[in-house]
Design an enzyme around this catalytic site. Structure first.
Site, PDB file in Angstrom:
ATOM      1  N   UNK A  47      78.390  47.310  90.739  1.00 57.58           N
ATOM      2  CA  UNK A  47      77.082  46.671  90.571  1.00 57.58           C
ATOM      3  C   UNK A  47      77.228  45.155  90.755  1.00 57.58           C
ATOM      4  O   UNK A  47      78.308  44.588  90.573  1.00 57.58           O
ATOM      5  CB  UNK A  47      76.548  46.980  89.179  1.00 57.58           C
ATOM      6  N   GLY A  48      76.145  44.506  91.089  1.00 55.91           N
ATOM      7  CA  GLY A  48      76.156  43.057  91.251  1.00 55.91           C
ATOM      8  C   GLY A  48      76.483  42.308  89.973  1.00 55.91           C
ATOM      9  O   GLY A  48      76.924  41.158  90.015  1.00 55.91           O
TER      10      GLY A  48
END
Length: 201
Positions: A47-48
């Site tokens: 995930u970012g």
């Protein structure tokens, strides 16, 4: 009604649930954590915000663990397929890819699970019923409906990776935070619960 929702409906606290550790072995009963303040997050290694959230989870566990905080991470692949590794690959992904640099979680990580839909882990079905919306963003929804890969879809569904659930020392959920709320910023709420002391529940 699916089994997860039946279990969630009957439960009064998180102590009714158990989960299998990522490293394997017997399921851990959350009842064994009675009297502790729990921070529960659905996590993903691609995930970012993986670097930010994992390092902040480690920091909270390091600083507040000795006083009674237990951080619990539940890998989930329901949001953008951002936890597509097998259980046995996740720790190496964290160590060498993201966050990388030899990172090792100092908190409890469990096997991959679903947090929404008919196959949701009973713990997350319970948490979503107890706290239907994040306190910092009551209108939080998944931003792109095309990414919804579960059924049925409910208004109280987890919207993305790294939603957080804070549970008091009596095992009762206290507050839910959206993915946008930084993990480290939960510290004042954790401190308030820790100052109440352990519960006899």
């Amino acid at each position: 009604m699916c089994a997860a929702r039946l279990a969630a409906a009957a439960a009064q606290s998180v102590y009714a649930f158990s989960a299998r550790p990522l490293a394997g072995g017997e399921p851990v009963s959350l009842g064994s954590l009675r009297g502790k303040v729990l921070l529960i997050e659905n996590v993903a290694s691609l995930u970012g915000t993986t670097v930010r959230d994992y390092t902040q989870m480690n920091e909270l566990q390091r600083r507040l663990g000795p006083r009674g905080l237990v951080v619990l991470g539940f890998p989930c692949n329901q949001f953008g397929h951002q936890e597509n590794a097998k259980n046995e690959e996740i720790l190496n992904s964290l160590k060498y890819v993201r966050p990388g640099g030899g990172f090792e979680p100092n908190f409890m990580l469990f096997e991959k699970c679903e947090v929404n839909g008919a196959g949701a882990h009973p713990l997350f079905a319970f948490l979503r019923e107890a706290l239907p919306a994040p306190s910092d963003d009551a209108t939080a929804l998944m931003t792109d409906p095309k990414l919804i890969a579960w059924s049925p879809v409910c208004r109280n569904d987890v919207a993305w990776n790294f939603e957080k659930f804070l549970v008091g020392p009596d095992g009762v959920p206290v507050r839910r935070y959206s993915r946008r709320f930084q993990t480290i910023d939960i510290e004042p709420d954790i401190e308030a619960l820790l100052s109440q002391g352990p519960s006899s529940a």
